[in-house]
Design a protein around this motif. Sequence first.
Motif, short mmCIF file in Angstrom:
data_model
loop_
_atom_site.label_atom_id
_atom_site.label_comp_id
_atom_site.label_asym_id
_atom_site.label_seq_id
_atom_site.Cartn_x
_atom_site.Cartn_y
_atom_site.Cartn_z
N SER A 1 -26.16 -28.73 -53.18
CA SER A 1 -26.00 -27.89 -51.86
C SER A 1 -27.03 -27.94 -50.81
O SER A 1 -26.84 -28.11 -49.91
N SER B 1 -21.55 -18.60 -58.11
CA SER B 1 -22.86 -18.70 -58.76
C SER B 1 -23.64 -19.97 -58.41
O SER B 1 -23.12 -20.78 -57.73
N LEU B 2 -24.86 -20.07 -58.85
CA LEU B 2 -25.77 -21.14 -58.30
C LEU B 2 -26.46 -21.73 -59.59
O LEU B 2 -27.05 -21.00 -60.48
N CYS C 1 -30.51 -27.37 -55.63
CA CYS C 1 -29.42 -26.17 -55.76
C CYS C 1 -28.13 -26.73 -55.63
O CYS C 1 -27.58 -27.17 -54.85
N TYR C 2 -27.43 -26.17 -56.75
CA TYR C 2 -25.67 -26.47 -56.63
C TYR C 2 -24.96 -25.51 -56.69
O TYR C 2 -25.08 -24.65 -57.64
N GLU C 3 -24.50 -24.97 -55.57
CA GLU C 3 -23.69 -23.86 -55.48
C GLU C 3 -22.39 -24.14 -56.11
O GLU C 3 -21.56 -25.07 -55.99
N ARG C 4 -21.73 -23.23 -56.96
CA ARG C 4 -20.39 -23.33 -57.88
C ARG C 4 -19.43 -22.87 -56.86
O ARG C 4 -19.53 -22.08 -55.97
N ARG D 1 -30.40 -13.38 -52.51
CA ARG D 1 -28.99 -13.25 -52.95
C ARG D 1 -28.89 -11.73 -53.84
O ARG D 1 -27.50 -11.57 -53.74
#
Length: 249
Positions: free
Chosen positions: A231, A216-217, A246-249, A123
Motif C-alpha cells: 500500500s 490491520s497492517l 506496508c500492506y494494509e489489509r 494509528r
Amino acid sequence: MNSTPMRQFALQGAAVILVLSLAWPYFGWTAEALPWLQTSLAIGLVALVFATLTRQPWWWRAIHAGFMPLIWFTQSLAIEPAWFLVAFVLLLLVYRGALSGQVPLYLSNKETVAALADLLAERGNSRFLDLGAGLGSTAVPLADALPESQFTGYENAPLTWLVGRFFALGRPNIRWRWDDLWQANLGEYDVVYAFLSPAPMAKLWAKVEAEMSPGSLFISNSFPVPGAAPSHIIEVDCTPARPLYCYER
Ligand SMILES: C[S@@+](CC[C@H](N)C(=O)[O-])C[C@H]1O[C@@H](n2cnc3c(N)ncnc32)[C@H](O)[C@@H]1O
C-alpha cells in the motif's frame, strides 16, 4: 542458478572428492605424506572454480575458497575438541532460525524503530506483533515509547529469546513468547511486523491473507512480498537502505 545450502554442500563436496581422489593415490604412490596445507588450498581453489562456473553469488564463492584452508588453519591450532561442541551449541541457541527457516538474527536499527514509532503513534493504541522478535531491539523501545500499546514478540531461538526476555523485564506492555512464529494467530493484532528474509515471505503472506483482519497492517522490513503490491513504502533514512513495505489489509 539456485544457491541453496544443499547445492553449496554439493559444490564443496565435489571439490573435496576431486582433489583427494587425485592427491591420495599420487602421494600414496610416491610414499610421501599428504601435504594438508597444499591440499586444502587446492580444494579451496577447485571449489572457487566450481562456484564461479555455476554462477554463485560472490559471498558463496568467498566461503568456498576459504572453507578448507580455514579448516586446515583451525586444525593446526590444536584446540581442545570440546570447545567446538560448545561453540556449535551456542550458535544453535542463537541461530536456530537460520537452520530451520533461513532467517538468521540481525537487528532493526534505531531509524527503523523511530519510523515504526511514528507510524504507530499516528494509528493510535495498537496491538503490535514482532514475528521473529530477536533480542527485542524493536519491541522494547517501542513499548517504552508507546506505553498504551501492547507488544508481543515471538522468538524461537532459545538464547536469543532469553536475552530478549531479560531486556523486556519490567515492561507490562510486552508479551515475550518462546515460540514458532508460524503458531501466532495474526488475527489478534492490529500491526504485524516482520524482519525475516526473502525465504519465508510467500508463505507468510498466505498466513497474513488468511488471518489478519480488515483495517490491520502488515509491515515487512527490507523484504517485499513477492507478487503483492505494498500500500505504501516507508523509506527509512539509514544505510544500508531498509525500506518498510506496508500492506494494509
Ligand atoms: C532478522 S531477526 C529480526 C529481529 C527483530 N525482529 C528485529 O527487528 O530486531 C529475525 C529473528 O527471527 C527469528 N526466527 C526465525 N525463524 C523463526 C521462527 N520460525 N519462529 C520464531 N522466530 C524465528 C530468528 O531467530 C531471529 O531472531
